[in-house]
Structures are given as structure tokens and as C-alpha cells.
Design a protein around this motif. Structure first.
Motif, PDB file in Angstrom:
ATOM      1  N   GLN A 154       0.800  -1.117  -0.030  1.00 47.76           N
ATOM      2  CA  GLN A 154      -0.030   0.027   0.045  1.00 47.76           C
ATOM      3  C   GLN A 154       0.955   1.150  -0.104  1.00 47.76           C
ATOM      4  N   THR A 155       0.411   2.128  -0.860  1.00 48.43           N
ATOM      5  CA  THR A 155       1.140   3.513  -1.112  1.00 48.43           C
ATOM      6  C   THR A 155       0.507   4.324   0.116  1.00 48.43           C
ATOM      7  N   ASP A 156       1.511   5.197   0.481  1.00 52.98           N
ATOM      8  CA  ASP A 156       0.991   6.444   1.581  1.00 52.98           C
ATOM      9  C   ASP A 156       0.315   7.399   0.642  1.00 52.98           C
ATOM     10  N   ASN A 157      -0.795   7.936   1.224  1.00 56.21           N
ATOM     11  CA  ASN A 157      -1.391   9.001   0.539  1.00 56.21           C
ATOM     12  C   ASN A 157      -0.769  10.409   0.809  1.00 56.21           C
ATOM     13  N   LYS A 158      -0.335  10.706  -0.403  1.00 54.49           N
ATOM     14  CA  LYS A 158       0.374  12.130  -0.513  1.00 54.49           C
ATOM     15  C   LYS A 158      -0.455  13.154  -0.075  1.00 54.49           C
ATOM     16  N   ILE A 159      -0.145  14.061   0.607  1.00 54.92           N
ATOM     17  CA  ILE A 159      -0.888  15.220   0.904  1.00 54.92           C
ATOM     18  C   ILE A 159      -0.523  16.411   0.008  1.00 54.92           C
ATOM     19  N   SER A 160      -1.623  16.981  -0.775  1.00 54.34           N
ATOM     20  CA  SER A 160      -1.244  17.774  -1.656  1.00 54.34           C
ATOM     21  C   SER A 160      -0.685  19.166  -0.909  1.00 54.34           C
ATOM     22  N   ASP A 161       0.058  19.998  -1.778  1.00 56.17           N
ATOM     23  CA  ASP A 161       0.520  21.316  -1.074  1.00 56.17           C
ATOM     24  C   ASP A 161      -0.911  22.125  -0.821  1.00 56.17           C
ATOM     25  N   ASN A 162      -1.731  21.994  -1.619  1.00 55.36           N
ATOM     26  CA  ASN A 162      -3.007  22.925  -1.207  1.00 55.36           C
ATOM     27  C   ASN A 162      -3.521  22.513  -0.007  1.00 55.36           C
ATOM     28  N   ASP A 163      -3.811  21.127   0.365  1.00 58.89           N
ATOM     29  CA  ASP A 163      -4.255  20.613   1.553  1.00 58.89           C
ATOM     30  C   ASP A 163      -3.265  21.120   2.846  1.00 58.89           C
ATOM     31  N   LEU A 164      -2.156  20.941   2.554  1.00 59.07           N
ATOM     32  CA  LEU A 164      -1.049  21.146   3.325  1.00 59.07           C
ATOM     33  C   LEU A 164      -1.002  22.595   3.837  1.00 59.07           C
ATOM     34  N   GLN A 165      -1.343  23.756   2.767  1.00 59.32           N
ATOM     35  CA  GLN A 165      -1.306  24.897   3.240  1.00 59.32           C
ATOM     36  C   GLN A 165      -2.658  25.261   3.976  1.00 59.32           C
ATOM     37  N   ARG A 166      -3.894  24.645   3.467  1.00 61.29           N
ATOM     38  CA  ARG A 166      -4.883  24.913   4.200  1.00 61.29           C
ATOM     39  C   ARG A 166      -5.204  24.466   5.919  1.00 61.29           C
ATOM     40  N   ALA A 167      -4.165  23.349   5.937  1.00 55.12           N
ATOM     41  CA  ALA A 167      -4.116  22.868   7.430  1.00 55.12           C
ATOM     42  C   ALA A 167      -3.336  23.807   8.181  1.00 55.12           C
ATOM     43  N   ARG A 168      -2.112  24.286   7.462  1.00 52.03           N
ATOM     44  CA  ARG A 168      -1.607  25.217   8.384  1.00 52.03           C
ATOM     45  C   ARG A 168      -2.437  26.551   8.753  1.00 52.03           C
ATOM     46  N   ALA A 169      -3.056  26.905   7.718  1.00 53.74           N
ATOM     47  CA  ALA A 169      -3.895  27.882   8.090  1.00 53.74           C
ATOM     48  C   ALA A 169      -4.966  27.965   9.080  1.00 53.74           C
ATOM     49  N   LEU A 170      -5.412  26.496   9.240  1.00 53.86           N
ATOM     50  CA  LEU A 170      -6.224  26.305  10.149  1.00 53.86           C
ATOM     51  C   LEU A 170      -5.730  26.252  11.556  1.00 53.86           C
ATOM     52  N   LEU A 171      -4.448  25.684  11.593  1.00 55.56           N
ATOM     53  CA  LEU A 171      -3.525  25.813  12.860  1.00 55.56           C
ATOM     54  C   LEU A 171      -3.159  27.008  13.326  1.00 55.56           C
ATOM     55  N   GLY A 172      -3.117  28.003  12.478  1.00 58.77           N
ATOM     56  CA  GLY A 172      -2.579  29.258  12.718  1.00 58.77           C
ATOM     57  C   GLY A 172      -1.140  29.381  12.471  1.00 58.77           C
ATOM     58  N   GLU A 173      -0.575  28.487  11.695  1.00 58.00           N
ATOM     59  CA  GLU A 173       0.686  28.656  11.647  1.00 58.00           C
ATOM     60  C   GLU A 173       1.049  29.515  10.217  1.00 58.00           C
ATOM     61  N   GLU A 174       2.436  30.040  10.169  1.00 57.40           N
ATOM     62  CA  GLU A 174       2.537  30.823   8.855  1.00 57.40           C
ATOM     63  C   GLU A 174       3.213  29.614   7.984  1.00 57.40           C
ATOM     64  N   ASP A 175       2.933  29.977   6.656  1.00 56.30           N
ATOM     65  CA  ASP A 175       3.250  29.334   5.638  1.00 56.30           C
ATOM     66  C   ASP A 175       4.713  29.381   5.429  1.00 56.30           C
ATOM     67  N   THR A 176       5.595  28.291   5.660  1.00 63.63           N
ATOM     68  CA  THR A 176       7.041  28.421   5.350  1.00 63.63           C
ATOM     69  C   THR A 176       7.454  28.212   4.079  1.00 63.63           C
ATOM     70  N   ASN A 177       6.782  27.491   3.287  1.00 59.91           N
ATOM     71  CA  ASN A 177       7.124  27.580   1.586  1.00 59.91           C
ATOM     72  C   ASN A 177       7.236  28.764   0.888  1.00 59.91           C
ATOM     73  N   SER A 178       6.476  29.668   1.446  1.00 51.78           N
ATOM     74  CA  SER A 178       6.353  30.942   0.548  1.00 51.78           C
ATOM     75  C   SER A 178       7.154  32.025   0.904  1.00 51.78           C
TER      76      SER A 178
END
Length: 153
Positions: A129-153
Motif C-alpha cells: 500500500q502506498t502512502d496517500n500524499k498530501i497535496s500542497d494545497n491541503d497542507l497550506q489549508r491545514a497550516r492556516a487552520l492551525l494558525g501557522e505561517e506558510d514556510t514554503n512561501s
């Protein structure tokens, strides 16, 4: 209510049918052979008890027939052959190895092998079984919900 339970408990033993068989043998060798036979033959009703331990009516009939055959001079093999002919190989705790009893002898090993194969297939599929990769869009949205700043931008 307690009196009803007490009365029921006192009356219950009267309904049990514990029969004691007292077979008389003229020869101790015959008695020993009889005891050995009823210990080796299986009760078909109880399925996990021998004839000596079972109180089923069929077991009582089988013990009576065994007693009659032993008293008349039949050998142990004659008694066993009669029981097998009449009731089948299941009456024996150790049925002979032949085509008709193949499933009795090989069945547990087949079931064990099937279980091992299923376990190996399960483990193998789970490893592939392959691990489901989280898309960058979903990762950014999760960071926004957690109140973290986007480190990739």
C-alpha cells in the motif's frame, strides 16, 4: 419467589436419569476387553465422550450390544467391525486412513495452511500500500487552520 426456586432445586434431581449398569462377567479377561472397548468407542450423540462416559440412550444401546458380543465370545476386532459397519468410522476415535476418512485426517492441516496463506497475503498487500500524499494545497489549508505561517512561501 425464593420458595419457588428452592422447591425447583429440590425437585430437579428427581428428574435426572443416572443409570448404573452392572454387567456381570464370567471371565475377568472379557470384562477387561469390554472396558477397553467402551473406552475406545465414541458416543455418536455426545461426540466427544466415549461409550463408558456417556448416558445417552444410543450409548447405552451400544454398550449393551458390546456386552452381548463380548459375552458371546466375539473378539475385539469383531465388535469394532460391527460398530463401524453399523455407525460408520466416526464411532472410532482413531479412524483408519483411507479415502472416506481423508478429510478427518487432512482437514485440520488444510485449514491451517489456508490460514497461513491468507495471513501472508494480508501482510504482503499491506506492505504494498502506498502512502496517500498530501497535496500542497491541503497542507497550506491545514497550516492556516492551525494558525501557522506558510514556510514554503
Amino acid at each position: 419467589m425464593r420458595w419457588a426456586w428452592l422447591l425447583m432445586l429440590l425437585i430437579m434431581p428427581l428428574f435426572s436419569q443416572a443409570a448404573i449398569e452392572a454387567n456381570q462377567f464370567d471371565d475377568p479377561v472379557k470384562e477387561a476387553r469390554y472396558k477397553k472397548l467402551v473406552a475406545e468407542l465414541r458416543c455418536l450423540v455426545c461426540q466427544n465422550q466415549n461409550l463408558a462416559d456417556s448416558n445417552a440412550e444410543l450409548a447405552q444401546d451400544m454398550r449393551r450390544k458390546t456386552y452381548e458380543m463380548v459375552q458371546s465370545g466375539a473378539s475385539s476386532d469383531d465388535v469394532v467391525q460391527y460398530m463401524v459397519k453399523r455407525y460408520g468410522d466416526f464411532v472410532l476415535y482413531r479412524p483408519p486412513f483411507r479415502f472416506g476418512t481423508l478429510i478427518l485426517w487432512l482437514g485440520p492441516f488444510v485449514i491451517l495452511a489456508g490460514g497461513v496463506v491468507m495471513l501472508l497475503l494480508f501482510i504482503r498487500r499491506r506492505g504494498k500500500q502506498t502512502d496517500n500524499k498530501i497535496s500542497d494545497n491541503d497542507l497550506q489549508r491545514a497550516r492556516a487552520l492551525l494558525g501557522e505561517e506558510d514556510t514554503n512561501s
